[in-house]
Design a protein around this motif. Structure first.
Motif, PDB file in Angstrom:
ATOM      1  N   PRO A   1       0.798  -1.239   0.000  1.00 29.93           N
ATOM      2  CA  PRO A   1       0.000   0.000   0.000  1.00 29.93           C
ATOM      3  C   PRO A   1       0.827   1.284   0.000  1.00 29.93           C
ATOM      4  O   PRO A   1       0.472   2.255  -0.663  1.00 29.93           O
ATOM      5  CB  PRO A   1      -0.831  -0.123   1.282  1.00 29.93           C
ATOM      6  N   PHE A   2       1.949   1.301   0.734  1.00 26.44           N
ATOM      7  CA  PHE A   2       2.711   2.540   0.889  1.00 26.44           C
ATOM      8  C   PHE A   2       3.984   2.581   0.043  1.00 26.44           C
ATOM      9  O   PHE A   2       4.675   3.605   0.032  1.00 26.44           O
ATOM     10  CB  PHE A   2       3.058   2.765   2.364  1.00 26.44           C
TER      11      PHE A   2
ATOM     12  N   ILE B   1       7.794   5.270  11.103  1.00 24.63           N
ATOM     13  CA  ILE B   1       9.154   4.812  10.813  1.00 24.63           C
ATOM     14  C   ILE B   1       9.346   3.334  11.146  1.00 24.63           C
ATOM     15  O   ILE B   1      10.213   2.678  10.551  1.00 24.63           O
ATOM     16  CB  ILE B   1      10.215   5.678  11.528  1.00 24.63           C
ATOM     17  N   GLU B   2       8.551   2.790  12.055  1.00 25.09           N
ATOM     18  CA  GLU B   2       8.643   1.356  12.309  1.00 25.09           C
ATOM     19  C   GLU B   2       8.081   0.565  11.132  1.00 25.09           C
ATOM     20  O   GLU B   2       8.652  -0.466  10.729  1.00 25.09           O
ATOM     21  CB  GLU B   2       7.916   1.002  13.607  1.00 25.09           C
ATOM     22  N   ASP B   3       6.978   1.031  10.575  1.00 24.31           N
ATOM     23  CA  ASP B   3       6.410   0.371   9.389  1.00 24.31           C
ATOM     24  C   ASP B   3       7.383   0.473   8.217  1.00 24.31           C
ATOM     25  O   ASP B   3       7.563  -0.497   7.457  1.00 24.31           O
ATOM     26  CB  ASP B   3       5.076   1.018   9.016  1.00 24.31           C
ATOM     27  N   TYR B   4       8.025   1.624   8.065  1.00 26.33           N
ATOM     28  CA  TYR B   4       9.023   1.815   7.011  1.00 26.33           C
ATOM     29  C   TYR B   4      10.157   0.802   7.177  1.00 26.33           C
ATOM     30  O   TYR B   4      10.591   0.170   6.208  1.00 26.33           O
ATOM     31  CB  TYR B   4       9.552   3.250   7.104  1.00 26.33           C
ATOM     32  N   THR B   5      10.623   0.635   8.406  1.00 23.89           N
ATOM     33  CA  THR B   5      11.709  -0.304   8.680  1.00 23.89           C
ATOM     34  C   THR B   5      11.293  -1.729   8.327  1.00 23.89           C
ATOM     35  O   THR B   5      12.073  -2.490   7.728  1.00 23.89           O
ATOM     36  CB  THR B   5      12.119  -0.222  10.155  1.00 23.89           C
ATOM     37  N   LEU B   6      10.069  -2.108   8.667  1.00 19.83           N
ATOM     38  CA  LEU B   6       9.594  -3.453   8.363  1.00 19.83           C
ATOM     39  C   LEU B   6       9.414  -3.658   6.853  1.00 19.83           C
ATOM     40  O   LEU B   6       9.615  -4.775   6.351  1.00 19.83           O
ATOM     41  CB  LEU B   6       8.283  -3.721   9.100  1.00 19.83           C
ATOM     42  N   TYR B   7       9.043  -2.603   6.129  1.00 21.62           N
ATOM     43  CA  TYR B   7       8.999  -2.699   4.668  1.00 21.62           C
ATOM     44  C   TYR B   7      10.390  -3.051   4.136  1.00 21.62           C
ATOM     45  O   TYR B   7      10.542  -3.914   3.259  1.00 21.62           O
ATOM     46  CB  TYR B   7       8.538  -1.368   4.065  1.00 21.62           C
TER      47      TYR B   7
END
Length: 436
Positions: A88-89, A154-160
């Motif tokens: 999605p992002f 930023i946690e979601d970004y890291t997991l991506y």
């Protein structure tokens, strides 16, 4: 400020200026006026052309525009863009060079999500394509993502990034440019703990704020001066009526662009004034230096509010990466857990965004990494843009990065192979080091 009305007002101003430019260009170019020699009409048409183009670019996503590349065989090979992972992002995309054997060097470029699209790294991609298989993170404009898709911080970004690295395998070489450098370092450390065999082969960090306080700049000073409450009130708005992300809280691209231009207002004003005169004299072209630069520079994208605010609070204010106290979903990330990934930092001597000292701090955080697997480079006279896309990158930095990748290709594979039995003895879930 946190209203859809303020977001739509900015879009109204942009739309009106685009319309005024188009109207001025069309009116002053009316054939009947050619009977009268009037320089004012030429200047009006030129102003309208430059204004219309500038304001229309602000809502356009640039195309990659990479049609072919010349390879070692001396032939031009067509290039196609393939989407490997769709999220999605953001997506993970691959530049497929047709009619060429797969290259042993596989590179993942982690593009910034700091107001511009991933196409900001177009020239970086072009420079790497002849020698590498190139992959890149293609982040989406937050205004086009429905609220139902949830948050993205930023946690979601890291997991991506973790998922993208696992998708590409352990022989990938990661190059993070500017803003994502600290989060890419954290993603690598996270993999070192939860899935050591999925770690990348090498990690190159270019001009990123690993430790923003190491060498303060105007950017870091602003982050420290302004409170989070004031920042949220001033910068965050809700996406307006005409986009799929209606109601999503964002840091709007148009507001970011205002800040970018304000930092060097005189230089930008002079550049547009000169371009108007060039258009009036018939010296401008569709892909002249001014248009090549500003077509990309003016194309901005919204960031989710949570990504922007957590970046300022956790990376700049609380220095969670610099103090090795970053967490992902409650999991303490220990950067010292990186033991098998060769790490290189690149900085520009004249970088006024991420000044020398901020990025090289990553090497001190990699306490578990042998010194032989660490490297750093300070490029003399280079500014922020030059270290990843300018002549400094093409002539000096790119060859050094490729040499670093080649030097560590065999060494990191051997280190990972030797670590497998030990990891197996520890069990499927490695012990986590507590962070004070």
């Amino acid at each position: 400020m946190r209203l859809m009305a303020s977001y739509d007002f900015m879009e109204t101003v942009r739309n009106t200026n685009e319309w005024l430019g188009a109207s001025a260009r069309a009116f002053a170019s009316y054939p009947g006026f050619a009977l009268m020699a009037n320089p004012a009409l030429q200047m009006t048409a030129a102003w309208g052309e430059v204004t219309e183009r500038a304001y229309s670019r602000m809502i356009a996503k640039p195309d990659w525009g990479i049609h072919s590349v010349t390879c070692a065989d001396g032939r031009d090979h067509l290039v196609s863009v393939e989407k490997l992972v769709s999220r999605p992002f953001g997506d993970l995309i691959h530049f497929e060079v047709q009619g060429r054997d797969p290259q042993p060097r596989r590179v993942l470029l982690v593009a910034p999500m700091s107001g511009h699209y991933a196409t900001l790294l177009r020239s970086t991609v072009v420079s790497l394509l002849p020698d590498c298989e190139v992959y890149i993170t293609d982040w989406h404009n937050a205004r086009d993502i429905p609220v139902s898709e949830g948050k993205f911080d930023i946690e979601d970004y890291t997991l991506y990034l973790v998922d993208f690295m696992k998708e590409l395998g352990p022989d990938i070489n990661v190059i993070a440019v500017c803003q994502p450098a600290p989060l890419t370092l954290a993603a690598t450390a996270y993999l070192a703990e939860i899935d050591p065999k999925a770690q990348p082969q090498t990690l190159t960090l270019i001009g990123g704020p690993i430790d923003p306080d190491a060498t303060p700049t105007e950017v870091t000073d602003f982050g420290n001066r302004v409170t989070m409450g004031v920042l949220e009130e001033m910068m965050i708005q809700r996406v307006g009526m005409k986009h799929k992300g209606i109601g999503r809280r964002v840091y709007p691209g148009l507001l970011q662009l205002t800040s970018f231009i304000a930092m060097n207002a005189d230089r930008h004003a002079a550049a547009f004034q000169d371009q108007i005169f060039r258009v009036a004299r018939g010296e401008a072209g569709d892909r002249d230096p001014h248009n090549r630069f500003y077509d990309e520079y003016l194309a901005v994208m919204d960031m989710t509010a949570e990504f922007y605010l957590t970046t300022v609070e956790r990376i700049f204010k609380n220095s969670e990466i610099a103090s090795n106290s970053f967490t992902v979903n409650g999991h303490p990330v220990d950067i010292g857990a990186i033991t098998d990934v060769a790490v290189k930092t690149v900085e520009g001597e004249k970088d006024d965004i991420s000044a020398p000292g901020q990025c090289v701090a990553a090497l001190d955080l990699c306490t578990g990494l042998d010194d032989a697997m660490k490297a750093s480079h300070l490029e003399p006279g280079a500014g922020h843009y030059g270290i990843f896309a300018g002549s400094s990158w093409r002539n000096n930095i790119r060859p050094l990065v490729l040499e670093f990748i080649d030097q560590n290709a065999g060494r990191t594979r051997k280190a990972k192979a030797a670590a497998k039995p030990q990891a197996a003895r520890r069990g499927a879930k490695p012990a986590l080091k507590a962070v004070p």
